[in-house]
Design an enzyme around this catalytic site. Sequence first.
Site, PDB file in Angstrom:
ATOM      1  N   ALA A 186      66.197 -20.839   1.759  1.00 15.42           N
ATOM      2  CA  ALA A 186      65.877 -19.665   2.577  1.00 15.42           C
ATOM      3  C   ALA A 186      66.978 -19.343   3.578  1.00 15.42           C
ATOM      4  CB  ALA A 186      64.568 -19.906   3.318  1.00 15.42           C
ATOM      5  N   ALA A 239      44.647 -20.364  12.125  1.00 16.67           N
ATOM      6  CA  ALA A 239      43.279 -19.975  12.508  1.00 16.67           C
ATOM      7  C   ALA A 239      42.297 -20.486  11.469  1.00 16.67           C
ATOM      8  CB  ALA A 239      43.181 -18.455  12.600  1.00 16.67           C
ATOM      9  N   ARG A 269      37.725 -21.661  11.012  1.00 13.07           N
ATOM     10  CA  ARG A 269      36.428 -21.582  11.677  1.00 13.07           C
ATOM     11  C   ARG A 269      36.052 -22.949  12.246  1.00 13.07           C
ATOM     12  NH1 ARG A 269      33.563 -18.135   7.002  1.00 13.07           N
ATOM     13  NH2 ARG A 269      34.311 -19.974   5.905  1.00 13.07           N
ATOM     14  N   GLY A 318      47.839 -17.791  -9.967  1.00 10.37           N
ATOM     15  CA  GLY A 318      48.115 -19.025  -9.202  1.00 10.37           C
ATOM     16  C   GLY A 318      49.614 -19.248  -9.035  1.00 10.37           C
ATOM     17  N   ILE A 368      52.006 -19.144 -11.297  1.00  7.05           N
ATOM     18  CA  ILE A 368      52.904 -18.472 -12.251  1.00  7.05           C
ATOM     19  C   ILE A 368      53.573 -17.278 -11.543  1.00  7.05           C
ATOM     20  CG2 ILE A 368      53.068 -17.263 -14.466  1.00  7.05           C
ATOM     21  CD1 ILE A 368      50.330 -18.472 -15.196  1.00  7.05           C
ATOM     22  N   GLY A 386      38.315 -26.982  -6.149  1.00  9.65           N
ATOM     23  CA  GLY A 386      38.929 -25.908  -5.348  1.00  9.65           C
ATOM     24  C   GLY A 386      39.391 -24.726  -6.183  1.00  9.65           C
ATOM     25  N   ASP A 443      36.741 -11.518 -10.379  1.00  9.54           N
ATOM     26  CA  ASP A 443      38.039 -12.021  -9.911  1.00  9.54           C
ATOM     27  C   ASP A 443      39.143 -11.642 -10.907  1.00  9.54           C
ATOM     28  OD1 ASP A 443      39.704 -13.955  -8.184  1.00  9.54           O
ATOM     29  OD2 ASP A 443      39.961 -14.760 -10.209  1.00  9.54           O
ATOM     30  N   LYS A 457      42.538  -9.175 -10.291  1.00  2.32           N
ATOM     31  CA  LYS A 457      43.929  -9.512 -10.649  1.00  2.32           C
ATOM     32  C   LYS A 457      44.497  -8.505 -11.651  1.00  2.32           C
ATOM     33  CE  LYS A 457      43.051 -14.413  -9.888  1.00  2.32           C
ATOM     34  NZ  LYS A 457      42.387 -15.567 -10.490  1.00  2.32           N
ATOM     35  N   GLY A 467      44.121 -23.759  -7.692  1.00  2.00           N
ATOM     36  CA  GLY A 467      44.311 -25.088  -7.084  1.00  2.00           C
ATOM     37  C   GLY A 467      45.283 -25.028  -5.929  1.00  2.00           C
TER      38      GLY A 467
HETATM   39  P1  NDP Z   1      38.896 -21.761   1.249  1.00  2.78           P
HETATM   40  O1  NDP Z   1      37.468 -21.359   1.393  1.00  2.78           O
HETATM   41  O2  NDP Z   1      39.202 -23.108   0.735  1.00  2.78           O
HETATM   42  O3  NDP Z   1      39.625 -21.591   2.662  1.00  2.78           O
HETATM   43  C1  NDP Z   1      39.412 -20.508   3.503  1.00  2.78           C
HETATM   44  C2  NDP Z   1      39.979 -20.835   4.866  1.00  2.78           C
HETATM   45  O4  NDP Z   1      39.846 -19.700   5.707  1.00  2.78           O
HETATM   46  C3  NDP Z   1      39.259 -21.988   5.577  1.00  2.78           C
HETATM   47  O5  NDP Z   1      40.189 -22.736   6.316  1.00  2.78           O
HETATM   48  C4  NDP Z   1      38.296 -21.244   6.526  1.00  2.78           C
HETATM   49  O6  NDP Z   1      38.008 -22.004   7.671  1.00  2.78           O
HETATM   50  C5  NDP Z   1      39.165 -20.067   6.924  1.00  2.78           C
HETATM   51  N1  NDP Z   1      38.386 -18.918   7.370  1.00  2.78           N
HETATM   52  C6  NDP Z   1      37.490 -18.209   6.686  1.00  2.78           C
HETATM   53  N2  NDP Z   1      37.034 -17.194   7.437  1.00  2.78           N
HETATM   54  C7  NDP Z   1      37.658 -17.278   8.626  1.00  2.78           C
HETATM   55  C8  NDP Z   1      37.616 -16.532   9.827  1.00  2.78           C
HETATM   56  N3  NDP Z   1      36.836 -15.467   9.957  1.00  2.78           N
HETATM   57  N4  NDP Z   1      38.390 -16.904  10.855  1.00  2.78           N
HETATM   58  C9  NDP Z   1      39.197 -17.993  10.751  1.00  2.78           C
HETATM   59  N5  NDP Z   1      39.292 -18.743   9.619  1.00  2.78           N
HETATM   60  C10 NDP Z   1      38.527 -18.385   8.587  1.00  2.78           C
HETATM   61  O7  NDP Z   1      39.559 -20.624   0.348  1.00  2.78           O
HETATM   62  P2  NDP Z   1      40.827 -20.780  -0.617  1.00  2.78           P
HETATM   63  O8  NDP Z   1      41.920 -21.487   0.088  1.00  2.78           O
HETATM   64  O9  NDP Z   1      40.373 -21.278  -1.941  1.00  2.78           O
HETATM   65  O10 NDP Z   1      41.220 -19.248  -0.846  1.00  2.78           O
HETATM   66  C11 NDP Z   1      41.949 -18.518   0.116  1.00  2.78           C
HETATM   67  C12 NDP Z   1      42.445 -17.234  -0.538  1.00  2.78           C
HETATM   68  O11 NDP Z   1      43.312 -17.545  -1.614  1.00  2.78           O
HETATM   69  C13 NDP Z   1      41.336 -16.360  -1.139  1.00  2.78           C
HETATM   70  O12 NDP Z   1      41.706 -15.019  -1.008  1.00  2.78           O
HETATM   71  C14 NDP Z   1      41.354 -16.748  -2.615  1.00  2.78           C
HETATM   72  O13 NDP Z   1      40.852 -15.744  -3.455  1.00  2.78           O
HETATM   73  C15 NDP Z   1      42.849 -16.941  -2.813  1.00  2.78           C
HETATM   74  N6  NDP Z   1      43.237 -17.783  -3.932  1.00  2.78           N
HETATM   75  C16 NDP Z   1      42.654 -19.008  -4.097  1.00  2.78           C
HETATM   76  C17 NDP Z   1      43.075 -19.842  -5.106  1.00  2.78           C
HETATM   77  C18 NDP Z   1      42.485 -21.195  -5.319  1.00  2.78           C
HETATM   78  O14 NDP Z   1      42.849 -21.864  -6.297  1.00  2.78           O
HETATM   79  N7  NDP Z   1      41.603 -21.668  -4.460  1.00  2.78           N
HETATM   80  C19 NDP Z   1      44.151 -19.423  -6.039  1.00  2.78           C
HETATM   81  C20 NDP Z   1      44.712 -18.113  -5.765  1.00  2.78           C
HETATM   82  C21 NDP Z   1      44.263 -17.340  -4.735  1.00  2.78           C
HETATM   83  P3  NDP Z   1      36.866 -23.136   7.639  1.00  2.78           P
HETATM   84  O15 NDP Z   1      37.209 -24.090   6.536  1.00  2.78           O
HETATM   85  O16 NDP Z   1      36.975 -23.727   8.972  1.00  2.78           O
HETATM   86  O17 NDP Z   1      35.592 -22.397   7.351  1.00  2.78           O
HETATM   87  N1  HSE Z   2      38.986 -18.501  -8.462  1.00  2.00           N
HETATM   88  C1  HSE Z   2      40.281 -18.212  -8.984  1.00  2.00           C
HETATM   89  C2  HSE Z   2      40.390 -18.747 -10.401  1.00  2.00           C
HETATM   90  C3  HSE Z   2      41.343 -18.834  -8.107  1.00  2.00           C
HETATM   91  O1  HSE Z   2      39.550 -19.566 -10.788  1.00  2.00           O
HETATM   92  O2  HSE Z   2      41.298 -18.337 -11.120  1.00  2.00           O
HETATM   93  C4  HSE Z   2      42.742 -18.428  -8.496  1.00  2.00           C
HETATM   94  O3  HSE Z   2      42.977 -17.074  -8.246  1.00  2.00           O
END
Ligand code: NDP
Ligand code: HSE
Length: 436
Positions: free
Chosen positions: A33, A43, A45, A133, A135, A186, A200, A204, A301
């Site tokens: 970078a 941030a 919850r 994810g 890719i 996850g 979902d 995409k 993941g």
């Molecule tokens: P998680 O539920 O594991 O994590 C969400 C995080 O956001 C937690 O730390 C939660 O805090 C925090 N959070 C939620 N609402 C608030 C709020 N109002 N204020 C502050 N913090 C908040 O979700 P993922 O990591 O799985 O997913 C995150 C994003 O990535 C989503 O948009 C999902 O669609 C996308 N994504 C996920 C993939 C996956 O494999 N999981 C792959 C590709 C995209 P707390 O835990 O304290 O509640």
């Molecule tokens: N819930 C999504 C999936 C996470 O299973 O593909 C990745 O976007």
Amino acid sequence: MKPIHVGLLGLGTVGGGTLTVLTRNRAEIARRAGREILVTKAAVRNLDKARALAPELPLTQNPFEVVDDPDIDIVVELIGGLEPARALVLQAIERGKHVVTANKHLLAKHGNEIFAAAQDKGVMVAFEAAVGGGIPIIKAIREGLTANRIEWIAGIINGTTNYILTEMRDKGASFEDVLKEAQRLGYAEADPTFDVEGIDAAHKLTILSAIAFGIPMQFERAYIEGITRLTGLDVKYAEQLGYRIKLLGITKRTPKGIELRVHPTLIPARRLIANVDGAMNAILVKGDAVGPTLYYGAGAGAEPTASAVVADLVDVTRLSTADPNNRVPHLAFQPDRLAADPILPMGEVETAYYLRMRALDRPGVLADITRLLADADISIDAMMQKEPEEGEEAVDIIILTHAALEKNVDRAIAGIEGLAAISGAVARIRLETLGR
Ligand code: NDP
Ligand code: HSE
């Protein structure tokens, strides 16, 4: 140069993975970078849960505090869902900050508004992690295939449903059990009906269709059918007819308009994409010049998704570091940060081997061969001795070795070829499992 300061909104599966990857590969990422990329605030919850993961990191329960922090250069939205994610992203843009997000739901629904705001403010909204994810499919379509008129895209773009279909087919597991496991790993969305009902995948696909055909996001026009009405019977009959059933997202340019559809689909079992199993994703893109191209990798993941989030962070960071004429360095790393690691001579390379030799079928020959291999520190994985042909005294012996140093294998082969019972040269083919 001063580090880039990143504010993380969310420290769950993807946020946690992003922090891990940025920390573990900190030096390598800075070499690419041109500046260090540091997470300076997050941030969440639940503060206690987050403290266990990142004891040193300043935390807040108010995500707007991160967005409004003047010391933060890039906001990474990994909260998910529509609100407050939409308000946070728009406010970050308003404050002149670049945004990275993995939130396909948000982009499919409000992408047009968000990209217009970013355009106005001259900031980037990067979203590689939103589709496929780990890719790099957004970059592949937007940059690598830019010469092409894209004709169609067809992809397995939901890891959870692909995992469910694979486990049900291979292990006869129940839908409910596999879904629970996908949630534990996850992969699933906060509301898993988004996964199993195809929503979902449609989010995409909406993004892919927009960047492939240059159209606005039109999620509400997508046809969506999930896997909940699929029966084991149909999976079995499809297999008997030479097909596999996969949940596909398909978008196609036709003379009448653009197809935008997600549904379970029969695919000939011999196609590569029919053999994409578990939480893996694969996306076929057909361009008029290049023909069909296939992109494969982990579709969900923590770390695979973090890989895409961090790639976006590096892209955004390079905007404010690199030589403007060479924003992406020629050799991927900044020219003044190239390393001096030596290229190994072949003798120092370690791999496994297939060895074939022709030996007289006499007592003690095998013992001589295995002794020479053991003396050279080579361990045998498998061995096969063919029956001698009618009237022949010599037989073929085939040995697979575990990983060994090439120079040791050279030495062992020289010894084996020197045995009186061996005729001709030993054939050697290197073996790579290409797994983990
Ligand atoms: P998680 O539920 O594991 O994590 C969400 C995080 O956001 C937690 O730390 C939660 O805090 C925090 N959070 C939620 N609402 C608030 C709020 N109002 N204020 C502050 N913090 C908040 O979700 P993922 O990591 O799985 O997913 C995150 C994003 O990535 C989503 O948009 C999902 O669609 C996308 N994504 C996920 C993939 C996956 O494999 N999981 C792959 C590709 C995209 P707390 O835990 O304290 O509640
Ligand atoms: N819930 C999504 C999936 C996470 O299973 O593909 C990745 O976007």
